[in-house]
Design a protein around this motif. Sequence first.
Motif, PDB file in Angstrom:
ATOM      1  N   GLN A 104     -11.175 -18.321 -23.958  1.00 34.56           N
ATOM      2  CA  GLN A 104     -11.922 -19.305 -23.426  1.00 34.56           C
ATOM      3  C   GLN A 104     -12.736 -20.080 -24.364  1.00 34.56           C
ATOM      4  OE1 GLN A 104     -12.312 -16.219 -23.293  1.00 34.56           O
ATOM      5  NE2 GLN A 104     -14.555 -15.304 -23.266  1.00 34.56           N
ATOM      6  N   HIS A 111      -5.863 -20.904 -31.838  1.00 33.99           N
ATOM      7  CA  HIS A 111      -6.840 -19.730 -31.550  1.00 33.99           C
ATOM      8  C   HIS A 111      -6.596 -18.414 -32.462  1.00 33.99           C
ATOM      9  CE1 HIS A 111      -7.865 -21.659 -27.966  1.00 33.99           C
ATOM     10  NE2 HIS A 111      -8.532 -20.535 -27.360  1.00 33.99           N
ATOM     11  N   THR A 120     -11.275 -15.740 -28.652  1.00 32.08           N
ATOM     12  CA  THR A 120     -11.171 -15.324 -27.214  1.00 32.08           C
ATOM     13  C   THR A 120     -10.357 -16.568 -26.563  1.00 32.08           C
ATOM     14  OG1 THR A 120     -13.332 -15.897 -26.703  1.00 32.08           O
ATOM     15  CG2 THR A 120     -12.669 -13.433 -27.177  1.00 32.08           C
ATOM     16  N   ALA A 139     -19.933 -19.464 -25.705  1.00 41.71           N
ATOM     17  CA  ALA A 139     -18.763 -20.102 -24.791  1.00 41.71           C
ATOM     18  C   ALA A 139     -17.550 -18.949 -25.305  1.00 41.71           C
ATOM     19  CB  ALA A 139     -18.103 -21.243 -25.560  1.00 41.71           C
ATOM     20  N   GLY A 140     -17.722 -18.126 -25.911  1.00 40.34           N
ATOM     21  CA  GLY A 140     -16.795 -17.054 -26.358  1.00 40.34           C
ATOM     22  C   GLY A 140     -17.016 -16.429 -27.942  1.00 40.34           C
TER      23      GLY A 140
END
Length: 359
Positions: free
Chosen positions: A225, A231, A223, A202-203
């Motif tokens: 996404q 994050h 990242t 997924a990233g």
Amino acid sequence: MTGPLARRYRRLLFAYPRAYRRSRGDELLGALLDAAPPGRTRPTAREAANLIRHGLRARLGRPASRTVVAWAVLTAVISGVFSAAFATRAAWETARPLPRTAEARAMLAEILPGQEFTGIQDAPAMFVIYGQPLSWNAARDLLFGDGGEYARSGIGGGVDAPTPSPQETVELVQHNLRAHGWTVYALTTRDIYTCDAPCDPAGQYTTIAAQRGDTVFTMQVYTPQVPISPHISASFVRATPFAVYPSGLIGGIVGAVVAFLLFGWASRRTEGRHPARAVVKMLLGVTLFFWWVPTLFSVQWMARHYQDEPDPSWPPMWEWLGQPTFSLLFLIGCASALLGLALAALPRRDREPLTTAAV
């Protein structure tokens, strides 16, 4: 009997008990010198190994046994590494307290300016379990499967807003760390999966690790996404204090020596017609099983884990031994060892009973 070869043989004979050396030491030394070819000044490696092995057998009270030395070594080694782990935990008390909230915010502002880190709180202790200092209330967690939650504490926070350019963030953080005197280590990048079966990632996230003095800094940059928040996450922990290393070495040596002496005492006590001889041997096997099996499993697992996720500060020694994750098994082994020593202290059957003189 006084040449260099004789002196070296005498040093090897110290593996034998003192009483044995007094009664048969000269006889054994004479036989060794007679068998040595002319001109030899040192014992061969095979001779040295045989003298040490047979000397330890005699010191352990079982000169005819072929395995008693191996059992004694296994007991001494595992006892030594556990003693070293306890000593290193005590030495961790010499570490400086973790940075406070204001200091952590100031360092994060230098490393990644212009970002508001949330969730920064003072650490309650150097080591915590489920975010709280270790206490008797955590005994159930430690003994029944959640001991792995006991770990080094840290202080840090995260940035909730997704970063549009993780690569630029990583480069900026590395530049600022070096500018403020940090030693920056190699980056590691890992894929993020959101399913159990093999699937597309997924990233990714990148881990930045750095150290300045006794402070270790780590930051994960995800990242955009990746369905995770925050994050960007960062934390500060203390590096292993110097006192841990000599404490571990001294504690390991002391623990191994004490264990070897106790093993020798129990071995001599249970030689011959001892009422609990079979039970003591069984309890020794139980102890070594519950100490060695989790340790061997944990060392392999930690080695693979550390290879996949390198850290500038090695995990504490007790984690390499599977502690306190397997603390219940360790305590079972301790109980077995104490019971075996208590049974070994029982009087032997081949001793002459004491008589009371008539008055």
